[in-house]
Design an enzyme around this catalytic site. Sequence first.
Site, PDB file in Angstrom:
ATOM      1  N   HIS A  68      40.792 -20.382 -14.816  1.00 26.71           N
ATOM      2  CA  HIS A  68      39.918 -19.209 -14.662  1.00 26.71           C
ATOM      3  C   HIS A  68      39.444 -19.068 -13.213  1.00 26.71           C
ATOM      4  O   HIS A  68      38.794 -19.969 -12.682  1.00 26.71           O
ATOM      5  CB  HIS A  68      38.704 -19.370 -15.592  1.00 26.71           C
ATOM      6  CG  HIS A  68      37.739 -18.229 -15.522  1.00 26.71           C
ATOM      7  ND1 HIS A  68      36.392 -18.411 -15.271  1.00 26.71           N
ATOM      8  CD2 HIS A  68      37.920 -16.883 -15.656  1.00 26.71           C
ATOM      9  CE1 HIS A  68      35.790 -17.237 -15.271  1.00 26.71           C
ATOM     10  NE2 HIS A  68      36.691 -16.296 -15.507  1.00 26.71           N
ATOM     11  N   HIS A  92      36.621  -7.841 -14.458  1.00 23.27           N
ATOM     12  CA  HIS A  92      37.511  -8.122 -15.584  1.00 23.27           C
ATOM     13  C   HIS A  92      38.097  -6.863 -16.199  1.00 23.27           C
ATOM     14  O   HIS A  92      39.103  -6.932 -16.906  1.00 23.27           O
ATOM     15  CB  HIS A  92      36.742  -8.893 -16.680  1.00 23.27           C
ATOM     16  CG  HIS A  92      36.359 -10.293 -16.287  1.00 23.27           C
ATOM     17  ND1 HIS A  92      35.236 -10.579 -15.564  1.00 23.27           N
ATOM     18  CD2 HIS A  92      36.966 -11.480 -16.519  1.00 23.27           C
ATOM     19  CE1 HIS A  92      35.150 -11.891 -15.376  1.00 23.27           C
ATOM     20  NE2 HIS A  92      36.193 -12.464 -15.941  1.00 23.27           N
ATOM     21  N   ARG A 168      16.118 -10.753  -5.997  1.00 23.36           N
ATOM     22  CA  ARG A 168      17.363 -10.012  -5.996  1.00 23.36           C
ATOM     23  C   ARG A 168      18.437 -10.951  -6.556  1.00 23.36           C
ATOM     24  O   ARG A 168      19.002 -11.794  -5.855  1.00 23.36           O
ATOM     25  CB  ARG A 168      17.722  -9.577  -4.570  1.00 23.36           C
ATOM     26  CG  ARG A 168      18.725  -8.403  -4.475  1.00 23.36           C
ATOM     27  CD  ARG A 168      20.092  -8.782  -4.845  1.00 23.36           C
ATOM     28  NE  ARG A 168      21.064  -7.691  -4.717  1.00 23.36           N
ATOM     29  CZ  ARG A 168      21.780  -7.231  -5.753  1.00 23.36           C
ATOM     30  NH1 ARG A 168      21.624  -7.719  -6.972  1.00 23.36           N
ATOM     31  NH2 ARG A 168      22.688  -6.271  -5.557  1.00 23.36           N
ATOM     32  N   CYS A 227      16.971  -7.933   1.702  1.00 24.78           N
ATOM     33  CA  CYS A 227      18.173  -7.421   1.045  1.00 24.78           C
ATOM     34  C   CYS A 227      18.750  -6.299   1.896  1.00 24.78           C
ATOM     35  O   CYS A 227      17.999  -5.516   2.491  1.00 24.78           O
ATOM     36  CB  CYS A 227      17.801  -6.906  -0.333  1.00 24.78           C
ATOM     37  SG  CYS A 227      19.160  -6.110  -1.209  1.00 24.78           S
ATOM     38  N   TYR A 362      28.584  -5.689   0.654  1.00 27.50           N
ATOM     39  CA  TYR A 362      27.665  -5.758   1.789  1.00 27.50           C
ATOM     40  C   TYR A 362      28.352  -5.368   3.096  1.00 27.50           C
ATOM     41  O   TYR A 362      28.554  -6.174   3.989  1.00 27.50           O
ATOM     42  CB  TYR A 362      27.029  -7.147   1.864  1.00 27.50           C
ATOM     43  CG  TYR A 362      26.123  -7.415   0.675  1.00 27.50           C
ATOM     44  CD1 TYR A 362      24.927  -6.732   0.540  1.00 27.50           C
ATOM     45  CD2 TYR A 362      26.480  -8.311  -0.317  1.00 27.50           C
ATOM     46  CE1 TYR A 362      24.101  -6.935  -0.548  1.00 27.50           C
ATOM     47  CE2 TYR A 362      25.649  -8.532  -1.414  1.00 27.50           C
ATOM     48  CZ  TYR A 362      24.467  -7.839  -1.522  1.00 27.50           C
ATOM     49  OH  TYR A 362      23.654  -8.042  -2.601  1.00 27.50           O
TER      50      TYR A 362
END
Lengths: 526, 526
Positions: A68, A92, A168, A227, A362
């Site tokens: 995985h 997914h 966050r 953030c 980002y």
Amino acid sequence: MAAAAIAASLLFYHNTHSAANAESPLISTTSKPTIRLADVKAHGEDSDEKWVIKGTKVYDITDWVSAHPGGEVILRAVGGTIDKYWDIFSIHKKQDVYDILESYYIGDLDPQDLVNGQVPSDDIDDPFQSDPKRDPRLLVHSDRPCNAESPPECLDTFITPNDSFYVRNHLWVPDYTTNSPNSTAAKPSRDKYTLHIELHDGTEVDYTVEDLKRNFEPVTITATLQCSGNRRKHMSDAARPTTGLPWSIGAISTSTFTGCRLRDVLAHAGFPVDDYPEDEVKHAQFMGAEAYGASIPIEKAVAKRGDVLLVYEMGGKPLPRDHGYPLRALVPGHVAARSVKWLKSIVLSDEESSSQWQQRDYKCFGPNVGKDGVDWEGAPAIQEMPVQSAITAVKEVDASNSKDANLDGEAVQVEGYAFSGGGRKIIRVDVSADDGRTWHQAELLKNETKGYKSWAWTRWKWTVPRTVAEAGERFVVKAVDEVYNTQPERYEPQWNFRGNLTSGWHRVEYPKRRKEKGGVGGASQG
Amino acid sequence: MAAAAIAASLLFYHNTHSAANAESPLISTTSKPTIRLADVKAHGEDSDEKWVIKGTKVYDITDWVSAHPGGEVILRAVGGTIDKYWDIFSIHKKQDVYDILESYYIGDLDPQDLVNGQVPSDDIDDPFQSDPKRDPRLLVHSDRPCNAESPPECLDTFITPNDSFYVRNHLWVPDYTTNSPNSTAAKPSRDKYTLHIELHDGTEVDYTVEDLKRNFEPVTITATLQCSGNRRKHMSDAARPTTGLPWSIGAISTSTFTGCRLRDVLAHAGFPVDDYPEDEVKHAQFMGAEAYGASIPIEKAVAKRGDVLLVYEMGGKPLPRDHGYPLRALVPGHVAARSVKWLKSIVLSDEESSSQWQQRDYKCFGPNVGKDGVDWEGAPAIQEMPVQSAITAVKEVDASNSKDANLDGEAVQVEGYAFSGGGRKIIRVDVSADDGRTWHQAELLKNETKGYKSWAWTRWKWTVPRTVAEAGERFVVKAVDEVYNTQPERYEPQWNFRGNLTSGWHRVEYPKRRKEKGGVGGASQG
């Protein structure tokens, strides 16, 4: 491939596996038995065979666990449903991933265990069931995962108390609060927590938090975490809509952080921090226990004056669960997304983290670039941040005893923060009571900072006679850092479809004035 | 006090000496003899007694030479008039400095040697008499000292040829071109050139240029030098007047620089570059042979990746005289004012250079601060620079064979540079043909850069159909660097009375369009 490296390749999951999958035998879904829900529950983490449910279909993924790309986090879902995890890890939701899953199909849930044809909600695992309780003052943008900003009334101190520090989270909060002989993926044992480090030459070293506390000099720095979405709401409101949570001014907070230097730990693990092969090692990749990943340039990771820490205390207390307990990275001066929480592994590599949070989320693009057809590689992952400032309070004060000759009665005090990335000190804060037509300099408050550079915000205040405030228009703030960079005036020219790094001049109405004009109370942003 | 340290205290000259001077005996100016001009000339640099003329009065400053805060540069004036030097070093024009001079008064020039009551112009020493000849294409803002910018037609290459590299001199150009047994202050001998280094512990070491070439690894980097006054004209024109020369877009140029690392030389001199006492050493002060001085933080001076060089070659050739022959400092990423030319000494200190160029001229203040009553200590000396860009050419081109599907005929190509301080790479250049209403991304040209960081500008170009150019308004450019800082939109909010670090969006008319509106040819800035 070690677990961390597998996990780091999460983003490219479907690319690397689709070819192999094309050769998988076609599975008929009509000839399989029905399976009782209790049977699935019995095939959980402790079973040799590991089953999961998606919808009402059951899959035996035993052979898939070790391959995985997301790593061992998959064990959180075995013995139950994976739907909620796939909702979180939206990567997914691609045909080739569905195809892989389908190859492990073993049957359908027995209809007598279903309610209205679905798995009863009580039997659906909630990834966020172990999330901690939070301070009700936090302004919650999303609950699962938790994204909550510090309210303005908690942004009035240099050090933000732990309880009101903005949260966050990208995923759930891993729970390392207890020791348990029956450690599970959902509730791992504190005893068994280790930080795994892989160097470029294959060297692997594990450290417990106790190892880090015992063997390395503790260092405390003050740092602001922000953030990249802080103030996104301002850009969306004033320019055009953006994707992402509508953070106002509170996706930023400051604390003292105590831990050991990453530089020291890497040196201890055998990495030549002052003389490493620059072609082979360019990035330090961090992985969190919940499968979040990001990386920083190796120069920052090992810089003597970079103050990158492995943190176990915040605000003088054990690291709170929401902020990475028992261990997080702290990369001061960089966007908070690089200060990976619940830090489980560090891999030194010639490549950046391949996570979506490094490769996609980002970054900023031009004001003409929409979310379709983006050249993701055309912009660098955000690391250091540009100069920023905001008004956190507009207060009426009595200035009749002020030493300032301009003040002799009712006055208005405007307060806020200013901050720049890369440890660049704030040298000036310009403020205006007339929407930017004339300017003054705010008083920069002298707070004690710790660390090699200016990693923490600068708090400021400005007091004006109430008559000036009433006569003016909006209050405005813009800051200047030590390299004389400043903030953009408007939001539109800086607009980017993700709404990252919003830093247009912050404008706030004077509430008294606005009331006279028929508006509602409270400061707003225009 | 060593010569370099004396010189470094130039700024505080009158403060430190005025008290002592108050005790000087009052000198009567009526009882002194007349002196022939030839006698003064005989009391020059080679004489034991050193005389100077100011106006028509003669002074014997023999005892003052060693105490002169400006250092040995005073020897350039002995045996002649000092008026022109005092015009350059305006700091002398204070009563307490006049008082010091007056204490050395010995007589008046004989009237028979004067013309119209003044020293004949042929007998007045010209400090700039040895300045080199310059390329006539340079746009000269002042001749003495020379301040001349690269014209737009010379800003179209990644490497600026030495001849058209902008010249920003604060004083005259020291002349080290010849070897002479009769070395003078005005024409020192190349043989006798040394770089003097003083460490914090008093260690003093001298190096010739040959020493530097022989003993240290040569390093070549590409770097852009930019004056803090680059684009000042745009700020003055669009906002309010500023003091200083009205540089347009050409106070910036790029070259390859070859020399040795300052880090290596300091280590050789005995300085512990990786482990120095941080309280004792905070700055590296540089002094030029012409008495210019500036300093940089010691962290930059010794940073492994800082690429601070002692340069003896530029553009693959010996350093040109205007650019510091035989040796200059190169501090890449910092304002060019720190890359001191004709480098004569380096002093490591806990203090910045006390020169006016460190303490005053190269700073920015708020848009509300005028030149009167400035709190000079309230702003840091400019070191690293903010992000910058400019349009250098607007050309009509034939795009009928372009691979770009948008181009199939007459087109307009817009070209320019973008640059940021601190080695921060330019990641995006946004361009507009309609005065900033809509944006596009310019193509960033791939030029070979050398050095640890992005010390050189990024050249860019953008080609649009001529119909688009004609339909639009002004061309506009703004750049973004790797920490996502960007440029201010307007000049007024960034205005500072010195006009430093002007970086508002550069706007240029499309000449064809303007002609139709009745304007004159050539690109202009609005």
